[in-house]
Write a protein that holds these residues in place. Structure first.
Motif, PDB file in Angstrom:
ATOM      1  N   GLY A  58      10.334  -4.185  10.479  1.00 21.54           N
ATOM      2  CA  GLY A  58      10.151  -3.738  11.582  1.00 21.54           C
ATOM      3  C   GLY A  58      10.659  -2.467  12.462  1.00 21.54           C
ATOM      4  N   ALA A  59      10.788  -1.682  11.356  1.00 16.00           N
ATOM      5  CA  ALA A  59      10.646   0.000  11.802  1.00 16.00           C
ATOM      6  C   ALA A  59       9.442   0.752  11.913  1.00 16.00           C
ATOM      7  CB  ALA A  59      11.833   0.301   9.919  1.00 16.00           C
ATOM      8  N   LEU A  60       8.376  -0.150  11.352  1.00 12.90           N
ATOM      9  CA  LEU A  60       7.355   0.580  11.983  1.00 12.90           C
ATOM     10  C   LEU A  60       6.325  -0.558  11.887  1.00 12.90           C
ATOM     11  CD1 LEU A  60       7.119   3.561   8.430  1.00 12.90           C
ATOM     12  CD2 LEU A  60       7.601   4.069  11.671  1.00 12.90           C
ATOM     13  N   THR A  61       5.197   0.729  12.444  1.00 16.11           N
ATOM     14  CA  THR A  61       4.113  -0.519  12.918  1.00 16.11           C
ATOM     15  C   THR A  61       3.304  -0.439  10.962  1.00 16.11           C
ATOM     16  OG1 THR A  61       2.486   0.655  13.667  1.00 16.11           O
ATOM     17  CG2 THR A  61       4.174  -0.326  14.839  1.00 16.11           C
ATOM     18  N   GLU A  62       2.258  -1.550  11.377  1.00 17.19           N
ATOM     19  CA  GLU A  62       1.437  -1.579   9.594  1.00 17.19           C
ATOM     20  C   GLU A  62       0.791   0.678   9.523  1.00 17.19           C
ATOM     21  OE1 GLU A  62      -2.012  -4.151   7.371  1.00 17.19           O
ATOM     22  OE2 GLU A  62      -0.821  -4.432   9.278  1.00 17.19           O
ATOM     23  N   GLU A  63       0.559   0.458  11.878  1.00 18.80           N
ATOM     24  CA  GLU A  63      -0.426   1.654  11.483  1.00 18.80           C
ATOM     25  C   GLU A  63       0.363   2.579  10.417  1.00 18.80           C
ATOM     26  OE1 GLU A  63      -0.771  -0.932  13.693  1.00 18.80           O
ATOM     27  OE2 GLU A  63      -2.652  -1.231  13.107  1.00 18.80           O
ATOM     28  N   GLU A  64       1.331   2.819  11.668  1.00 17.46           N
ATOM     29  CA  GLU A  64       1.868   4.492  11.607  1.00 17.46           C
ATOM     30  C   GLU A  64       3.147   4.252  10.170  1.00 17.46           C
ATOM     31  OE1 GLU A  64       5.606   3.954  15.754  1.00 17.46           O
ATOM     32  OE2 GLU A  64       5.275   2.301  14.184  1.00 17.46           O
ATOM     33  N   ALA A  65       3.181   2.867   8.917  1.00 15.41           N
ATOM     34  CA  ALA A  65       3.606   2.844   7.815  1.00 15.41           C
ATOM     35  C   ALA A  65       3.071   3.601   6.905  1.00 15.41           C
ATOM     36  CB  ALA A  65       4.025   1.182   7.313  1.00 15.41           C
ATOM     37  N   GLU A  66       1.443   2.909   7.303  1.00 15.81           N
ATOM     38  CA  GLU A  66       0.393   3.408   6.333  1.00 15.81           C
ATOM     39  C   GLU A  66      -0.238   4.873   6.480  1.00 15.81           C
ATOM     40  OE1 GLU A  66      -1.581   1.791   3.937  1.00 15.81           O
ATOM     41  OE2 GLU A  66       0.171   0.351   4.261  1.00 15.81           O
ATOM     42  N   ARG A  67       0.538   5.455   7.642  1.00 13.03           N
ATOM     43  CA  ARG A  67      -0.062   7.511   7.558  1.00 13.03           C
ATOM     44  C   ARG A  67       1.614   8.310   7.061  1.00 13.03           C
ATOM     45  NH1 ARG A  67      -1.404   5.800  13.170  1.00 13.03           N
ATOM     46  NH2 ARG A  67       0.779   6.250  13.478  1.00 13.03           N
ATOM     47  N   HIS A  68       2.299   7.334   6.014  1.00 11.61           N
ATOM     48  CA  HIS A  68       2.892   7.617   6.404  1.00 11.61           C
ATOM     49  C   HIS A  68       3.302   8.105   4.299  1.00 11.61           C
ATOM     50  CE1 HIS A  68       7.677   8.652   4.532  1.00 11.61           C
ATOM     51  NE2 HIS A  68       7.857   8.825   5.579  1.00 11.61           N
ATOM     52  N   PRO A  69       3.770   9.209   3.681  1.00 10.34           N
ATOM     53  CA  PRO A  69       3.557   9.656   2.777  1.00 10.34           C
ATOM     54  C   PRO A  69       4.091   8.690   1.357  1.00 10.34           C
ATOM     55  CG  PRO A  69       4.181  11.734   3.766  1.00 10.34           C
ATOM     56  CD  PRO A  69       4.485  10.667   5.076  1.00 10.34           C
ATOM     57  N   ASN A  70       5.008   7.903   2.049  1.00  4.75           N
ATOM     58  CA  ASN A  70       6.028   7.022   0.998  1.00  4.75           C
ATOM     59  C   ASN A  70       4.958   5.807   0.844  1.00  4.75           C
ATOM     60  OD1 ASN A  70       7.298   8.971   0.322  1.00  4.75           O
ATOM     61  ND2 ASN A  70       9.164   8.219   1.972  1.00  4.75           N
ATOM     62  N   ALA A  71       3.699   5.336   1.686  1.00  2.00           N
ATOM     63  CA  ALA A  71       3.321   4.026   2.294  1.00  2.00           C
ATOM     64  C   ALA A  71       3.375   3.265   0.885  1.00  2.00           C
ATOM     65  CB  ALA A  71       2.200   4.566   3.002  1.00  2.00           C
ATOM     66  N   HIS A  72       2.212   4.222  -0.350  1.00  2.00           N
ATOM     67  CA  HIS A  72       1.838   3.421  -0.936  1.00  2.00           C
ATOM     68  C   HIS A  72       2.913   3.597  -2.938  1.00  2.00           C
ATOM     69  CE1 HIS A  72      -1.682   2.373   0.504  1.00  2.00           C
ATOM     70  NE2 HIS A  72      -1.556   3.425   1.222  1.00  2.00           N
ATOM     71  N   VAL A  73       4.193   3.723  -2.229  1.00  2.00           N
ATOM     72  CA  VAL A  73       5.294   4.212  -3.889  1.00  2.00           C
ATOM     73  C   VAL A  73       5.412   1.814  -3.104  1.00  2.00           C
ATOM     74  CG1 VAL A  73       7.673   3.767  -4.375  1.00  2.00           C
ATOM     75  CG2 VAL A  73       6.284   5.820  -2.590  1.00  2.00           C
ATOM     76  N   ILE A  74       5.089   2.007  -4.719  1.00  4.32           N
ATOM     77  CA  ILE A  74       5.575   0.214  -4.935  1.00  4.32           C
ATOM     78  C   ILE A  74       7.027  -0.067  -5.395  1.00  4.32           C
ATOM     79  CG2 ILE A  74       2.943   0.306  -5.280  1.00  4.32           C
ATOM     80  CD1 ILE A  74       3.529  -0.084  -8.340  1.00  4.32           C
ATOM     81  N   THR A  75       7.540  -1.274  -4.893  1.00  2.42           N
ATOM     82  CA  THR A  75       8.830  -1.239  -4.876  1.00  2.42           C
ATOM     83  C   THR A  75       9.003  -2.184  -6.315  1.00  2.42           C
ATOM     84  OG1 THR A  75       8.410  -2.923  -3.770  1.00  2.42           O
ATOM     85  CG2 THR A  75       9.502  -0.836  -2.742  1.00  2.42           C
ATOM     86  N   ALA A  76       7.839  -2.927  -6.580  1.00  2.38           N
ATOM     87  CA  ALA A  76       7.771  -3.960  -8.000  1.00  2.38           C
ATOM     88  C   ALA A  76       7.077  -3.799  -8.952  1.00  2.38           C
ATOM     89  CB  ALA A  76       8.593  -5.437  -7.320  1.00  2.38           C
ATOM     90  N   TRP A  77       6.880  -3.700 -10.464  1.00  5.79           N
ATOM     91  CA  TRP A  77       5.894  -3.341 -11.258  1.00  5.79           C
ATOM     92  C   TRP A  77       5.572  -4.474 -12.602  1.00  5.79           C
ATOM     93  CZ3 TRP A  77       9.484   0.010  -9.122  1.00  5.79           C
ATOM     94  CH2 TRP A  77       9.872  -0.091 -10.020  1.00  5.79           C
ATOM     95  N   LEU A  78       5.026  -3.689 -13.025  1.00  8.75           N
ATOM     96  CA  LEU A  78       5.577  -4.636 -14.507  1.00  8.75           C
ATOM     97  C   LEU A  78       5.263  -3.645 -15.515  1.00  8.75           C
ATOM     98  CD1 LEU A  78       2.483  -7.226 -14.860  1.00  8.75           C
ATOM     99  CD2 LEU A  78       4.880  -8.122 -13.974  1.00  8.75           C
ATOM    100  N   GLY A  79       6.860  -3.268 -15.943  1.00 12.39           N
ATOM    101  CA  GLY A  79       6.293  -2.648 -17.009  1.00 12.39           C
ATOM    102  C   GLY A  79       8.187  -2.394 -17.747  1.00 12.39           C
TER     103      GLY A  79
END
Length: 198
Positions: A85-106
């Motif tokens: 609830g910290a940001l709306t989806e639109e606000e979050a997608e505009r942030h430079p960190n938007a696509h930093v993933i928090t889970a992955w395979l590796g």
């Protein structure tokens, strides 16, 4: 093995395969950035569909008529901000960190555990699974359905069309698209049911 267990097994095997790429050619040196990827799967079984994911690759339900739905929640900075609830989806997608993933395979992934979602659609349609190379340009189910209106009857052509459109829109990331037709065997009910488990 039930569908949810099979999905978890597939994710675990994929995680092992990606982690095994480090030093797999006999070289014991560790790369600065070990190979990594995201994971999404869809398993059609009877009148149900089970999807599993780790990271920000997505699955969508696109019915032949009516509104579609996104079936996955991104494991990303933007996803966390929206969920809290910290940001709306639109606000979050505009942030430079938007696509930093928090889970992955590796090899450097920690506590790899897929999310699992089972649904029972009551109308024909398709399950679309894709990487962010597509959904970055077409994030909404309605836009995806509009771009490939004959997906249920021509799934391969629909996948080719969506890949082409993503390339034409910029093609700035890898593009993976799979279209899976779905047609229920039982008579339609009032609403599809959905179950979520971790």
């Amino acid at each position: 093995q039930d569908a949810e267990s099979a999905t978890r097994t597939a994710a675990a095997r994929a995680a092992e395969a990606v982690a095994g790429l480090v030093g797999g050619d006999g070289d014991d040196t560790q790369p600065a950035e070990p190979p990594s990827c995201t994971f999404v799967s869809a398993l059609v079984h009877g009148d149900a569909v089970t999807v599993g994911w780790i990271g920000d690759s997505r699955a969508y339900w696109l019915p032949e008529s009516g509104e579609g739905a996104r079936l996955t929640d991104d494991d990303s900075w933007a996803g966390q901000m929206v969920a809290s609830g910290a940001l709306t989806e639109e606000e979050a997608e505009r942030h430079p960190n938007a696509h930093v993933i928090t889970a992955w395979l590796g090899a450097d992934a920690v506590d790899v555990e897929p999310h699992v979602h089972t649904l029972t659609p009551d109308t024909p349609g398709v399950i679309l699974v894709c990487s962010d190379g597509l959904w970055n340009y077409f994030p909404e189910p309605a836009r995806l359905a509009e771009a490939a209106p004959a997906a249920a009857s021509e799934p391969l052509e629909a996948a080719r069309t969506l890949t082409r459109l993503a390339n034409e829109a910029g093609g700035r990331d890898n593009i993976t698209v799979v279209v899976i037709p779905f047609r229920p065997h039982t008579p339609p009910s009032a609403q599809p049911t959905q179950e979520r488990s971790r």
